[in-house]
Design an enzyme around this catalytic site. Structure first.
Site, PDB file in Angstrom:
ATOM      1  N   ASP A  63       0.838  -1.208   0.000  1.00 49.47           N
ATOM      2  CA  ASP A  63       0.000   0.000   0.000  1.00 49.47           C
ATOM      3  C   ASP A  63       0.872   1.258   0.000  1.00 49.47           C
ATOM      4  O   ASP A  63       2.023   1.220   0.397  1.00 49.47           O
ATOM      5  CB  ASP A  63      -0.887   0.041   1.256  1.00 49.47           C
ATOM      6  CG  ASP A  63      -1.748  -1.192   1.364  1.00 49.47           C
ATOM      7  OD1 ASP A  63      -2.159  -1.687   0.322  1.00 49.47           O
ATOM      8  OD2 ASP A  63      -1.984  -1.650   2.501  1.00 49.47           O
ATOM      9  N   ASP A  69       2.482   8.063   8.587  1.00 54.95           N
ATOM     10  CA  ASP A  69       2.555   6.624   8.896  1.00 54.95           C
ATOM     11  C   ASP A  69       3.938   6.300   9.432  1.00 54.95           C
ATOM     12  O   ASP A  69       4.091   5.586  10.425  1.00 54.95           O
ATOM     13  CB  ASP A  69       2.407   5.750   7.640  1.00 54.95           C
ATOM     14  CG  ASP A  69       1.045   5.787   7.029  1.00 54.95           C
ATOM     15  OD1 ASP A  69       0.501   6.884   6.922  1.00 54.95           O
ATOM     16  OD2 ASP A  69       0.539   4.721   6.662  1.00 54.95           O
ATOM     17  N   GLU A  92       2.900  -3.113  10.634  1.00 50.69           N
ATOM     18  CA  GLU A  92       2.363  -3.137   9.275  1.00 50.69           C
ATOM     19  C   GLU A  92       3.336  -2.450   8.304  1.00 50.69           C
ATOM     20  O   GLU A  92       3.386  -2.783   7.134  1.00 50.69           O
ATOM     21  CB  GLU A  92       1.023  -2.398   9.292  1.00 50.69           C
ATOM     22  CG  GLU A  92       0.295  -2.383   7.988  1.00 50.69           C
ATOM     23  CD  GLU A  92      -0.715  -1.264   7.944  1.00 50.69           C
ATOM     24  OE1 GLU A  92      -1.888  -1.543   8.160  1.00 50.69           O
ATOM     25  OE2 GLU A  92      -0.321  -0.101   7.696  1.00 50.69           O
ATOM     26  N   GLU A  93       4.097  -1.496   8.805  1.00 53.08           N
ATOM     27  CA  GLU A  93       4.976  -0.723   7.931  1.00 53.08           C
ATOM     28  C   GLU A  93       6.366  -1.336   7.737  1.00 53.08           C
ATOM     29  O   GLU A  93       7.190  -0.761   7.029  1.00 53.08           O
ATOM     30  CB  GLU A  93       5.135   0.705   8.467  1.00 53.08           C
ATOM     31  CG  GLU A  93       3.836   1.486   8.537  1.00 53.08           C
ATOM     32  CD  GLU A  93       3.172   1.689   7.172  1.00 53.08           C
ATOM     33  OE1 GLU A  93       3.836   1.475   6.141  1.00 53.08           O
ATOM     34  OE2 GLU A  93       1.980   2.024   7.148  1.00 53.08           O
ATOM     35  N   ASP A 115      -0.431  -1.541  13.942  1.00 57.66           N
ATOM     36  CA  ASP A 115      -0.665  -0.731  12.741  1.00 57.66           C
ATOM     37  C   ASP A 115      -0.499   0.700  13.246  1.00 57.66           C
ATOM     38  O   ASP A 115      -1.364   1.208  13.968  1.00 57.66           O
ATOM     39  CB  ASP A 115      -2.093  -0.989  12.232  1.00 57.66           C
ATOM     40  CG  ASP A 115      -2.454  -0.099  11.055  1.00 57.66           C
ATOM     41  OD1 ASP A 115      -1.640   0.757  10.670  1.00 57.66           O
ATOM     42  OD2 ASP A 115      -3.578  -0.258  10.535  1.00 57.66           O
ATOM     43  N   LEU A 117      -0.573   3.707  11.973  1.00 58.09           N
ATOM     44  CA  LEU A 117      -1.593   4.684  11.592  1.00 58.09           C
ATOM     45  C   LEU A 117      -2.596   3.986  10.679  1.00 58.09           C
ATOM     46  O   LEU A 117      -2.251   3.569   9.572  1.00 58.09           O
ATOM     47  CB  LEU A 117      -0.949   5.875  10.880  1.00 58.09           C
ATOM     48  CG  LEU A 117      -1.630   7.192  11.162  1.00 58.09           C
ATOM     49  CD1 LEU A 117      -1.576   7.541  12.642  1.00 58.09           C
ATOM     50  CD2 LEU A 117      -0.991   8.299  10.359  1.00 58.09           C
ATOM     51  N   ASP A 118      -3.784   3.841  11.193  1.00 58.68           N
ATOM     52  CA  ASP A 118      -4.827   3.163  10.429  1.00 58.68           C
ATOM     53  C   ASP A 118      -5.746   4.202   9.793  1.00 58.68           C
ATOM     54  O   ASP A 118      -6.154   5.149  10.453  1.00 58.68           O
ATOM     55  CB  ASP A 118      -5.628   2.264  11.375  1.00 58.68           C
ATOM     56  CG  ASP A 118      -6.802   1.640  10.677  1.00 58.68           C
ATOM     57  OD1 ASP A 118      -6.582   0.806   9.786  1.00 58.68           O
ATOM     58  OD2 ASP A 118      -7.948   2.012  10.991  1.00 58.68           O
ATOM     59  N   GLU A 274      -4.494  -5.602  12.580  1.00 63.12           N
ATOM     60  CA  GLU A 274      -5.796  -4.922  12.625  1.00 63.12           C
ATOM     61  C   GLU A 274      -6.899  -5.822  13.177  1.00 63.12           C
ATOM     62  O   GLU A 274      -7.596  -5.452  14.129  1.00 63.12           O
ATOM     63  CB  GLU A 274      -6.178  -4.446  11.210  1.00 63.12           C
ATOM     64  CG  GLU A 274      -5.239  -3.363  10.680  1.00 63.12           C
ATOM     65  CD  GLU A 274      -5.370  -3.104   9.178  1.00 63.12           C
ATOM     66  OE1 GLU A 274      -5.509  -4.072   8.408  1.00 63.12           O
ATOM     67  OE2 GLU A 274      -5.318  -1.931   8.772  1.00 63.12           O
TER      68      GLU A 274
HETATM   69  P1  AHG Z   1      -4.225   1.534   6.587  1.00 57.84           P
HETATM   70  O1  AHG Z   1      -4.440   2.997   6.474  1.00 57.84           O
HETATM   71  O2  AHG Z   1      -3.536   1.111   7.843  1.00 57.84           O
HETATM   72  O3  AHG Z   1      -3.605   0.927   5.355  1.00 57.84           O
HETATM   73  O4  AHG Z   1      -5.645   0.812   6.762  1.00 57.84           O
HETATM   74  C1  AHG Z   1      -6.706   1.128   5.911  1.00 57.84           C
HETATM   75  C2  AHG Z   1      -7.662   0.005   5.982  1.00 57.84           C
HETATM   76  C3  AHG Z   1      -8.775   0.134   7.006  1.00 57.84           C
HETATM   77  O5  AHG Z   1      -8.545   0.952   8.076  1.00 57.84           O
HETATM   78  C4  AHG Z   1      -9.967   0.565   6.218  1.00 57.84           C
HETATM   79  O6  AHG Z   1     -11.133   0.068   6.789  1.00 57.84           O
HETATM   80  C5  AHG Z   1      -9.695  -0.001   4.864  1.00 57.84           C
HETATM   81  O7  AHG Z   1      -8.307  -0.101   4.746  1.00 57.84           O
HETATM   82  C6  AHG Z   1     -10.221   0.815   3.760  1.00 57.84           C
HETATM   83  O8  AHG Z   1     -10.024   0.143   2.571  1.00 57.84           O
HETATM   84  P2  AHG Z   1     -10.832   0.491   1.222  1.00 57.84           P
HETATM   85  O9  AHG Z   1     -10.379   1.846   0.808  1.00 57.84           O
HETATM   86  O10 AHG Z   1     -10.465  -0.607   0.269  1.00 57.84           O
HETATM   87  O11 AHG Z   1     -12.302   0.446   1.570  1.00 57.84           O
HETATM   88 MN    MN Z   2      -4.838  -0.144   8.899  1.00 61.41          MN
HETATM   89 MN    MN Z   3      -1.607   1.690   8.620  1.00 64.21          MN
END
Ligand code: AHG
Ligand code: MN
Ligand code: MN
Length: 337
Positions: A63, A69, A92-93, A115, A117-118, A274
């Protein structure tokens, strides 16, 4: 006015109430609280400093990584490395886990997975983000450096887990397996104060939370269940930060779903960073968390650090109802379209 109980005081009191407690977990939770305050300070001034924007790198799960983050990741690692109670970190990072050298007097026995920063795509637009953490006991000999199996715990083996939401207020919610409590950061004194004692999730609620944009990419039974939620006039809320969506559901009741899609055949969210910690919190509050194969999230055996899973989590009656949909529609292949 009732007396303020700070996070530190609460943790120490809970430790005293537990005859087996050694103080190590207490220290770790306090250190996570300190890291959360530092991250909170940065999140709050994110609009003021040139810390916004995409860092350009990709994280271990592929990602996009944003600068905050990495800041949150660094601060958590820093606090845990200096804690003396933590022998290994998985984030996660980071592609791989980080072993921590034992301080001379200690044989630390806990690993922390997080994680940092979620929901980081929310930062640029001033919408809530969070930190999620999970604490487990190492499996290998305390005299040696940690190895991968020290991190591949089932959710049921977690010793503590929780999250911090950086929202309209900053709140830390955690469990050590004895109920769930929430602490709101009072910026005037710089302390997390007990604000939500013994949180219980409602048996059902008015909210469903799913990325409905992926509707056509979900399996039939999931589409049927989402149609059902819509037929019931449930309110759809989807923030794109699991912490924030779960936080609402924890207090007001509802269901959060991130099923498998064509893009993510095994689901998108990470089991260790998560899903397991949030499942522990939600179950401790009386809720449920399962995957789309109807297995309990906390009983899944992880085989790799960055393992993903589909998840359905929230109010117990609603998760049970979803389960019935899956059972009914998977049993009738003729209804595929
Ligand atoms: P992160 O920012 O740690 O990568 O997590 C994002 C996750 C979660 O928190 C969220 O519910 C989901 O990804 C959103 O994904 P979509 O944009 O695919 O819906
Ligand atoms: Mn997350
Ligand atoms: Mn994250």
């Amino acid at each position: 006015m009732s007396r303020i109980v700070t996070l530190d005081e609460f943790i120490i009191r809970s430790e005293k109430a537990n005859v087996d407690a050694t103080g190590e977990l207490t220290g770790l939770l306090r250190d996570i609280g300190v890291a959360a305050k530092i991250v909170n300070r940065e999140v709050n001034k994110a609009g003021l400093v040139n810390i916004l924007g995409v860092d350009g790198a990709s994280n271990a799960s592929g990602d996009e990584v944003q600068k905050l983050d990495m800041y949150a990741n660094d601060k958590l690692i820093e606090c845990l490395q200096n804690s003396g109670e933590c022998c290994g970190i998985a984030s996660e990072e980071n592609e791989s886990f980080l072993p921590i050298k034992a301080l001379s007097t200690k044989n630390a026995k806990y690993v922390v997975l997080f994680d940092p920063l979620d929901g980081s795509s929310n930062i640029d637009v001033n919408v809530s983000v969070g930190t999620i953490f999970s604490i487990c006991r190492r499996k290998s000999n305390v005299k040696k450096s940690v190895d991968l199996k020290d991190f591949l715990h089932k959710g049921v083996e977690q010793v503590a887990a929780g999250y911090v939401i950086y929202g309209t207020s900053t709140i830390m919610v955690y469990t050590t397996g004895n109920g769930v409590n929430g602490f709101t950061l009072d910026p005037s004194i710089g302390e997390f104060c007990l604000s939500h004692r013994d949180i219980k999730i409602p048996a059902r609620g008015q909210y469903y939370s799913v990325n409905q944009g992926y509707y056509l990419k979900f399996d039939l039974e999931m589409r049927r269940y989402i149609d059902y939620c819509s037929d019931l006039n449930l309110r759809l809320r989807y923030i794109g930060s699991m912490v924030s969506d779960i936080h609402r559901i924890l207090f007001q009741g509802g269901i959060f779903l991130y099923p498998n899609t064509r893009k993510y055949p095994h689901g998108k969210l990470r089991l260790l960073y998560e899903c397991n910690p949030l499942a522990f919190v939600v179950e401790q509050a009386g809720g449920k968390a399962i995957n789309t194969k109807l297995e309990r999230i906390m009983e899944m055996q992880p085989v790799e650090l960055h393992q993903r899973t589909a998840i359905v989590i929230g109010s117990p009656d609603m998760v049970d109802e979803m389960k019935e949909f899956v059972e009914r529609y998977s049993a009738s292949p003729s209804q595929q379209f």
